[in-house]
Scaffold this active site. Structure first.
Site, PDB file in Angstrom:
ATOM      1  N   ASP A   1       0.812  -1.217   0.000  1.00  0.00           N
ATOM      2  CA  ASP A   1       0.000   0.000   0.000  1.00  0.00           C
ATOM      3  C   ASP A   1       0.846   1.268   0.000  1.00  0.00           C
ATOM      4  OD1 ASP A   1      -2.537  -1.052   0.027  1.00  0.00           O
ATOM      5  OD2 ASP A   1      -2.637  -1.200   2.208  1.00  0.00           O
TER       6      ASP A   1
HETATM    7  C1  BGC Z   1      -2.659  -3.826   4.588  1.00  0.00           C
HETATM    8  C2  BGC Z   1      -2.471  -4.690   3.384  1.00  0.00           C
HETATM    9  C3  BGC Z   1      -1.213  -4.277   2.687  1.00  0.00           C
HETATM   10  C4  BGC Z   1      -0.032  -4.291   3.620  1.00  0.00           C
HETATM   11  C5  BGC Z   1       1.237  -3.813   2.990  1.00  0.00           C
HETATM   12  C6  BGC Z   1      -1.445  -3.886   5.457  1.00  0.00           C
HETATM   13  O1  BGC Z   1      -1.583  -3.029   6.507  1.00  0.00           O
HETATM   14  O2  BGC Z   1      -3.778  -4.274   5.294  1.00  0.00           O
HETATM   15  O3  BGC Z   1      -3.563  -4.587   2.537  1.00  0.00           O
HETATM   16  O4  BGC Z   1      -1.012  -5.157   1.629  1.00  0.00           O
HETATM   17  O5  BGC Z   1      -0.302  -3.494   4.734  1.00  0.00           O
HETATM   18  O6  BGC Z   1       1.229  -2.456   2.717  1.00  0.00           O
END
Ligand code: BGC
Length: 813
Positions: A487
């Site tokens: 993200d």
């Molecule tokens: C989110 C995921 C994401 C991951 C890496 C997590 O906090 O829930 O959807 O893929 O972080 O960024």
């Protein structure tokens, strides 16, 4: 290495973690409830309850990140002469003569003893009930009669947990309660649009109560020294506005050796619109009375508790391994599966790191969670797939998150995360392989929940694949969009404004060349799954079409995604390499190594082996593999949030436990069992528990999202426990790739990948209508099944053909 203090230990026989010191390095929590009514409970009884949605239906109030830590919960105060104490030590923090908290499967038992009085509280949510039971047992262990004063305490949340924390100009005037016998009702906003109320009941006569917080606590006191308790006198206050609470006051006289049970019940009720009131302004309490009547004696409560335990017996009997290694067995048989249920229920919404107001159910998150859960309760997984697919858009894109109460996509976050669609295939395929239920593909599923827009679920899968193909960049690799799994890799964001969120701010998509190798690998893995699925259901043309797309993607990765020693991570907006030896920092990233090795891209050319070696060389450290290396030391405007974190934390070179299993699976597919195991054991909670309770800080019985990486100030410190895709990935890795028991369309495929030191082990696996007892004889081999016998008869190949009934399987490697 400093000697690590220990705060507890596993009790495998009871499937419990036993905490023996209340001052854990961070609150160590548990979850109660399995379907609608949920509670979070810490080892000192802190936490809160909600119905379905931690944001919209918060029942009790909790204060995140407060001083002191873990503030607010279900508290029992025992006043014995001048001494006031709590069984869970907090909030009074009176030193106890004995303290123990046992976190079990959907229940917690907290026991405290002081001056020869013991108070033991069993907390759980009975199956199919919208209530939390708190069975308190008071025992006089002294030789004298004890006259005890007992105060219970809960603080109501005014339902919407977000506005409860901010809209005080309104909130301080809306609070309303009713008191009837031993039950305190919370009915704020019931007079208008709400059809729900909550109650707090005890199955004994009370000698007083309080419902107004300031009257009970005293404006300048704390939960540690409420006026009413300190004085030993309830005020019988009736809340109007301000902060309504519920506190019962009970005088208990206990003869030497005598024990008394009190059943407290925190319940939630919904009424029909035309049956809201029994008299003007008086709530209709019929349903509350009925619920109370079901749980108002020790016998009824014990029965409900036995049912809960049977429920977990059954769930944990579906997959059970005996390897002789306690640390492995307890994670596989108990805690990993338990955490999978919890992440399935909550996605990333409510933990002690997720406030319950920010995030709902994630599209990618929930699909992954499902893979850890599908063997437990397939019908719930089925419904979840439909719910998730219903938030998709006609072009295959989708809302990144949805609210569990409304099941509607979350507009604040929106969509545009280009990995999201692929996960729907990942989840659906896992469901069909587990159940053999292809009929799910024919379910009619809407777009964006719009009635009339329904197409089959299969069609949703197809447009998911197409969404990737239709969004390719200059190297014929998938465009990343807002971000992919990571993200925080925001390649189209370009933000200098600290007031905007990296996740929601407007992205520049016009002219972008930002491509993701992580999505490329994910597309190949899920694309192969999709092709196999199409063949299963006779859609051979579609299989052929997608096979070509998959082949093209493999070629694109080999041509434009290989850096010499590892796979690139991405191309940025301008088409420059990310995660390359040419880069100044963050030369290598884990995500593309995981996905491209799982996809076996370039295996013949030696890419897979080289990539896996590079993970060991550059990413691995004592506590697991870091996300990228070297860490970013400065903010890079073109990369977004990832470079905003200090070195070694979160997405900037933290050990993101979630993606370690990707590489481990890559190792397994490549047949490198020793390496797979050594990576796996590093992040397996039971191994960490033994060595690092203080350093690790968070709960030692579950995985956390992130452990500080080698570049961090304090490597090895864990954060964001419980709600993480790590749970499902650890499960998928160990159950299918290490122990090698893989559900498949026609049966169970046996394909273990083990360290050379592995000895014989047996897995009991319920699969559809069958019961398999599978014993594996590794014979020092890391990979490769030589011979399988089914009920004494040798079979061809490695798939045990499915047939109902009991079967004995012997596997020689
Ligand atoms: C989110 C995921 C994401 C991951 C890496 C997590 O906090 O829930 O959807 O893929 O972080 O960024």
């Amino acid at each position: 290495m400093e000697q690590q203090k220990r705060y507890g230990h596993f009790d495998d026989q009871h499937r419990e973690y036993v905490i023996t010191d209340p001052q854990t390095p961070w609150p160590w929590i548990n979850y109660l409830g399995n379907e609608d009514f949920f509670s979070l409970i810490s080892n000192t009884a802190g936490g809160y309850s909600f119905y379905k949605d931690a944001k919209f239906r918060r029942i009790t109030r909790y204060r995140y990140n407060n001083v002191p830590m873990d503030n607010g919960g279900r508290y029992f105060y025992v006043k014995d002469g001048e001494t006031v104490w709590n069984p869970g030590w907090k909030p009074c923090k009176t030193p106890l003569d004995f303290y123990e908290c046992r976190h079990g499967m959907s229940y917690t038992r907290i026991t405290g003893r002081k001056n020869e009085v013991e108070a033991s509280v069993l907390f759980f949510v009975p199956l199919k009930k919208w209530a939390e039971v708190q069975k308190l047992t008071l025992t006089n262990q002294s030789k004298e009669t004890k006259q005890l004063k007992l105060f219970s305490f809960e603080e109501w949340c005014l339902w919407n947990a977000a506005t409860d924390m901010e809209n005080f100009q309104r909130n301080f005037s809306t609070g309303e309660v009713e008191i009837e016998g031993s039950t305190i009702y919370h009915k704020t906003e019931y007079r208008e649009r709400r059809n729900h109320y909550a109650f707090y009941h005890v199955n004994a006569p009370i000698q007083g109560f309080d419902t107004d917080r300031e009257t009970f606590v005293g404006l300048y006191n704390e939960f540690a020294n409420p006026d009413a308790v300190m004085e030993g006198k309830p005020r019988n206050s009736h809340a109007h506005g301000w902060s309504p609470i519920a506190s019962h006051y009970i005088e208990a006289t206990l003869a030497p050796g005598e024990s008394k049970d009190f059943v407290f019940l925190l319940g939630y009720i919904e009424n029909e619109q035309d049956k809201k009131f029994s008299a003007p302004q008086v709530i209709n309490k019929e349903k509350a009375h009925a619920l109370i009547a079901e749980l108002d004696t020790t016998e009824k409560v014990d029965k409900a508790f036995a049912e809960l335990n049977e429920y977990w017996d059954a769930l944990l009997n579906i997959y059970n391994v005996r390897t002789g290694n306690d640390k492995l067995d307890r994670m596989v048989n108990i805690w990993n599966q338990y955490q999978c249920m919890v992440t399935f229920n909550f996605s990333r919404s409510a933990s002690f790191f997720e406030s319950g107001v920010g995030r709902g159910m994630g599209f990618r998150d929930s699909n992954q969670d499902l893979v850890g859960f599908v063997h437990q309760i397939p019908p719930r997984a089925r419904q979840r797939i439909i719910d998730i697919a219903s938030t998709q858009f006609p072009d295959g894109g989708c809302y990144h998150q949805y609210q569990p109460l409304t099941k509607r996509g979350n507009n604040d976050i929106g969509g545009g995360f280009n990995d999201d669609p692929c996960w729907l295939i990942f989840g659906t395929v896992a469901y069909i392989k587990e159940t053999g239920d292809f009929s799910i593909l024919d379910e009619m599923v809407p777009f964006d929940n719009q009635p009339g827009s329904e197409v089959t679920l299969f069609e949703h899968l197809k447009i998911s694949m197409d969404h990737v193909i239709k969004n390719l960049g200059p190297h014929m690799l998938p465009l990343i969009g807002r971000a992919d799994w990571n993200d925080c890799l925001n390649l189209n964001c370009f933000s200098w404004d600290p007031n905007e969120s990296f996740q929601t701010t407007e992205n520049v998509s016009e002219g972008t060349k930002a491509e993701s190798l992580m999505i490329a690998g994910l597309f190949v893995v899920t694309g192969k799954d999709y092709v196999a699925l199409c063949k299963q259901i006779g859609k051979n043309d579609e299989a052929e079409r997608m096979q070509q797309a998959v082949d093209a993607m493999v070629e694109a990765v080999k041509k434009h995604g290989w850096d010499g020693e590892w796979y690139l991570r991405a191309y940025d907006f301008y088409g420059r390499k990310i995660g390359s030896n040419e880069c100044e920092e963050a030369k290598i990233f884990i995500e593309s190594q995981g996905w491209c090795t799982m996809a076996e891209i370039g295996a013949e050319e030696g890419m897979v082996a080289k990539s896996l070696d590079s993970c060991k060389k550059y990413l691995e450290c004592e506590h697991g593999m870091v996300l990228n290396n070297p860490a970013f030391t400065k903010y890079i405007y073109e990369y977004g949030e990832i470079s905003s974190y200090p070195e070694g934390y979160k997405e900037n070179a933290g050990i993101f436990c979630h993606n370690n299993p990707w590489v481990i699976i890559g190792e397994c597919i490549a047949g490198r069992g020793n390496d797979a195991w050594s990576h796996y054991a590093k992040i397996l909670p039971s191994y960490v528990e033994e060595k690092y309770q203080t350093l690790h800080k968070v709960e030692p019985y579950v995985n956390c999202q992130m452990v500080a990486g080698k570049d961090a100030f304090r490597p090895g410190e864990g954060k964001n426990s419980w709600l993480t895709g790590t749970a499902a990935w650890m499960w998928y890795t160990v159950s299918e790739f290490i122990l090698g028991i893989k559900p498949d369309y026609d049966g169970i495929r046996i394909d273990p990948c083990l360290p050379e030191t592995a000895t014989d082990y047996t897995v009991s696996r319920k699969f559809r209508e069958a019961d398999y007892e599978i014993t594996i004889h590794p014979n020092g081999s890391q990979k490769g099944v030589k011979q399988i016998t089914l009920d004494g008869q040798p079979i061809q190949g490695t798939v045990i053909p499915y047939s109902a009934g009991k079967h004995i399987v012997e596997v020689t490697m």
